[in-house]
Scaffold this motif. Structure first.
Motif, short mmCIF file in Angstrom:
data_model
loop_
_atom_site.label_atom_id
_atom_site.label_comp_id
_atom_site.label_asym_id
_atom_site.label_seq_id
_atom_site.Cartn_x
_atom_site.Cartn_y
_atom_site.Cartn_z
N ALA A 82 12.98 -6.27 -8.64
CA ALA A 82 12.47 -6.64 -9.97
C ALA A 82 11.77 -7.99 -9.92
N VAL A 83 12.38 -8.94 -9.21
CA VAL A 83 11.77 -10.27 -9.04
C VAL A 83 10.51 -10.14 -8.18
N GLY A 84 10.62 -9.33 -7.12
CA GLY A 84 9.47 -9.10 -6.25
C GLY A 84 8.32 -8.44 -6.97
N GLY A 85 8.65 -7.59 -7.95
CA GLY A 85 7.61 -6.93 -8.73
C GLY A 85 6.74 -7.93 -9.47
N ILE A 86 7.38 -8.99 -9.98
CA ILE A 86 6.63 -10.05 -10.67
C ILE A 86 5.73 -10.79 -9.68
N ALA A 87 6.30 -11.13 -8.52
CA ALA A 87 5.53 -11.85 -7.49
C ALA A 87 4.36 -11.02 -6.98
N GLY A 88 4.61 -9.73 -6.77
CA GLY A 88 3.55 -8.84 -6.28
C GLY A 88 2.41 -8.70 -7.26
N LYS A 89 2.75 -8.62 -8.56
CA LYS A 89 1.72 -8.52 -9.59
C LYS A 89 0.89 -9.80 -9.64
N MET A 90 1.55 -10.95 -9.47
CA MET A 90 0.83 -12.23 -9.45
C MET A 90 -0.10 -12.31 -8.25
N MET A 91 0.37 -11.80 -7.10
CA MET A 91 -0.46 -11.78 -5.91
C MET A 91 -1.71 -10.93 -6.13
N PHE A 92 -1.51 -9.76 -6.75
CA PHE A 92 -2.64 -8.86 -7.03
C PHE A 92 -3.66 -9.54 -7.94
#
Length: 263
Positions: A82-92
């Protein structure tokens, strides 16, 4: 005609995704990219929403049917994801803003998907000969979940094949248990990713009818896939999974060339 294509892709991908635990986004994303129907951002958003609905339905159906998984490990992985999902979206969003070219972003996603699906395909072939680990440490579970969440959210695939490889190797999960745990992780990461998209106001300009059609496909696919999963053995799930990986690799090779030519 376009509605039929969107519905068919979301339905079939969700059926297979529910059976194998790969979410379906790893099929939806490259197929729609290859059809060149809409922008990379729109496809990633639609894929994520479809995968979310499919995973919710599949997890509910499987848990209700008494399917077992290590809930402690799965929950720790899900929190990390869930935390990684936020980071991944920010990276995108950062990559998209930095390069200002969606074709380049699509090419990067396709190349990473080739690597992920290729590694998973090889692992699945030899997994019976590979000595696996059995992680129990909470911090390690959170870190692994974080990495899975970043990967799935950045690629817009909801989780995909890498979940099964990681769950099998690091946690010694059998195919069907890994499939259920993967869907459980995907559900958490996609809820977080969608919430972030809504809160930050970065929802792409997608026609509502496309979203509705694909969500319906995700719900139906989750129901159908869960029923099929009960009736087939793990060897058949593995064979279906490997066949899909090969198809996805070739589609992503095509997409890489297509995006590169358009840059």
């Amino acid at each position: 005609m376009m509605m039929i294509i969107f519905f068919a892709v979301s339905l079939l991908a969700s059926i297979v995704g529910s059976i194998c635990g790969i979410g379906g986004g790893v099929i939806i994303k490259p197929v729609l990219d290859a059809l060149n129907i809409m922008s990379v951002s729109c496809i990633s958003f639609l894929s994520g929403c479809t995968v979310l609905t499919m995973s919710v339905v599949s997890v509910y159906k499987n848990m209700r049917a008494g399917k077992k998984m290590d809930i402690r490990i799965a929950t720790l992985l899900a929190i990390g994801a869930a935390v990684g999902g936020i980071a991944g979206k920010m990276m995108f969003q950062s990559l998209k803003a930095a390069v200002g070219n969606e074709n380049f972003v699509g090419m990067v996603q396709s190349i990473v998907l080739i690597g992920v699906t290729g590694a998973t395909f090889v692992y699945t072939i030899f997994k019976k000969k590979i000595k696996t680990c059995h992680f129990q440490n909470a911090l390690l579970c959170l870190i692994v979940g974080l990495l899975l969440g970043i990967m799935s959210s950045f690629l817009g695939i909801g989780g995909g094949p890498i979940n099964l490889m990681i769950l099998g190797f690091f946690f010694s999960m059998a195919t069907k248990e890994a499939a259920l745990a993967s869907l459980y992780i995907i559900m958490f990461s996609q809820i977080t990713s969608l919430g972030q998209t809504v809160i930050t106001g970065t929802i792409p300009d997608v026609q509502l009818i496309y979203l509705v059609v694909m969500v319906i496909g995700g719900i139906l696919g989750g129901n159908i896939g869960s029923r099929i999963n009960k009736k087939i053995d793990e060897d058949k799930v593995d064979k279906l999974f490997m066949m899909l990986m090969l198809i996805i690799i070739f589609i992503n090779i095509y997409n890489t060339c297509k995006f590169a030519a358009a840059i």
